[in-house]
Design a protein around this motif. Sequence first.
Motif, PDB file in Angstrom:
ATOM      1  N   VAL A  10     -17.143  42.948  24.889  1.00  0.00           N
ATOM      2  CA  VAL A  10     -17.892  41.820  24.331  1.00  0.00           C
ATOM      3  C   VAL A  10     -17.563  40.542  25.112  1.00  0.00           C
ATOM      4  O   VAL A  10     -18.451  39.747  25.436  1.00  0.00           O
ATOM      5  N   LEU A  11     -16.294  40.359  25.445  1.00  0.00           N
ATOM      6  CA  LEU A  11     -15.875  39.172  26.209  1.00  0.00           C
ATOM      7  C   LEU A  11     -16.430  39.193  27.630  1.00  0.00           C
ATOM      8  O   LEU A  11     -16.838  38.152  28.144  1.00  0.00           O
ATOM      9  N   ILE A  12     -16.452  40.347  28.265  1.00  0.00           N
ATOM     10  CA  ILE A  12     -17.033  40.451  29.614  1.00  0.00           C
ATOM     11  C   ILE A  12     -18.515  40.095  29.566  1.00  0.00           C
ATOM     12  O   ILE A  12     -19.004  39.315  30.376  1.00  0.00           O
ATOM     13  N   THR A  17     -22.466  35.957  30.708  1.00  0.00           N
ATOM     14  CA  THR A  17     -23.675  35.253  30.272  1.00  0.00           C
ATOM     15  C   THR A  17     -23.454  33.741  30.257  1.00  0.00           C
ATOM     16  O   THR A  17     -24.250  32.983  30.823  1.00  0.00           O
ATOM     17  N   ILE A  18     -22.394  33.313  29.628  1.00  0.00           N
ATOM     18  CA  ILE A  18     -22.115  31.874  29.529  1.00  0.00           C
ATOM     19  C   ILE A  18     -21.838  31.281  30.903  1.00  0.00           C
ATOM     20  O   ILE A  18     -22.334  30.194  31.232  1.00  0.00           O
ATOM     21  N   ILE A  75     -22.581  44.981  21.935  1.00  0.00           N
ATOM     22  CA  ILE A  75     -22.014  44.464  23.180  1.00  0.00           C
ATOM     23  C   ILE A  75     -22.018  42.937  23.231  1.00  0.00           C
ATOM     24  O   ILE A  75     -21.122  42.328  23.804  1.00  0.00           O
ATOM     25  N   SER A  76     -22.997  42.293  22.628  1.00  0.00           N
ATOM     26  CA  SER A  76     -23.055  40.829  22.644  1.00  0.00           C
ATOM     27  C   SER A  76     -22.373  40.216  21.418  1.00  0.00           C
ATOM     28  O   SER A  76     -22.091  39.017  21.410  1.00  0.00           O
ATOM     29  N   PHE A 147     -25.761  45.979  37.662  1.00  0.00           N
ATOM     30  CA  PHE A 147     -25.156  47.166  38.266  1.00  0.00           C
ATOM     31  C   PHE A 147     -23.806  47.564  37.676  1.00  0.00           C
ATOM     32  O   PHE A 147     -23.319  48.658  37.932  1.00  0.00           O
ATOM     33  N   VAL A 148     -23.196  46.703  36.884  1.00  0.00           N
ATOM     34  CA  VAL A 148     -21.910  47.039  36.264  1.00  0.00           C
ATOM     35  C   VAL A 148     -22.002  46.924  34.744  1.00  0.00           C
ATOM     36  O   VAL A 148     -21.779  47.905  34.034  1.00  0.00           O
ATOM     37  N   ILE A 149     -22.322  45.739  34.236  1.00  0.00           N
ATOM     38  CA  ILE A 149     -22.300  45.545  32.785  1.00  0.00           C
ATOM     39  C   ILE A 149     -23.261  46.496  32.077  1.00  0.00           C
ATOM     40  O   ILE A 149     -22.848  47.237  31.181  1.00  0.00           O
ATOM     41  N   PHE A 150     -24.525  46.477  32.460  1.00  0.00           N
ATOM     42  CA  PHE A 150     -25.487  47.325  31.745  1.00  0.00           C
ATOM     43  C   PHE A 150     -25.179  48.818  31.902  1.00  0.00           C
ATOM     44  O   PHE A 150     -25.000  49.520  30.906  1.00  0.00           O
ATOM     45  N   PRO A 151     -25.088  49.341  33.121  1.00  0.00           N
ATOM     46  CA  PRO A 151     -24.922  50.797  33.233  1.00  0.00           C
ATOM     47  C   PRO A 151     -23.519  51.336  32.949  1.00  0.00           C
ATOM     48  O   PRO A 151     -23.377  52.490  32.565  1.00  0.00           O
TER      49      PRO A 151
END
Length: 175
Positions: A10-12, A17-18, A75-76, A147-151
């Motif tokens: 969640v923090l990543i 995003t921020i 995740i968010s 390429f990292v967070i979503f998949p």
Amino acid sequence: LYTRYPLSSVLIYNGATIAHYVLGGIGIILGYGYWIGYLLGSLYLTFSFIEMYAHMPLKVCCNCVYYKLESSLCISGLNLVSRKVAKEGSVKDFSSRAKGVFCPNNLYVASLVFPIIAIIPALILNFSFSILVILLVLVGLLLFRFFVIFPKIACVHCRAQKICPQAQSMGFGRE
């Protein structure tokens, strides 16, 4: 599949995003300077934060499976916000997040891509290494997200895979 994402995930997600939004706003302000830079940068920051942290919980998260799951954390983390500000929607409506020109998915992607596009002409008009670095970091954050967070962190563990157009476009949730 996670019912409750680890706090680190969640923090990543929210950190990226921020950071993207804040750096995008700063890049626009520095790139254009004067009143126009402050206006565009402020409008961008306002749009991005409202789109992500108000519009999504009101229009998307209330239709997500994480809204209904007891003790869940998406995740968010916005399912927690949505429970406080929106009435429960229908899981059947979750896929509508990707329908229409001004759908939440498109607005979300626009909030990520806009500063990159806006900073390119600013960099040409008012070149500085700091603006170049901000542009490169924004591109890096966008690539990191897709390429990292979503998949690897988000969609791969998401309980909404089978109904989420974003997860399905990446090959998750298919039988």
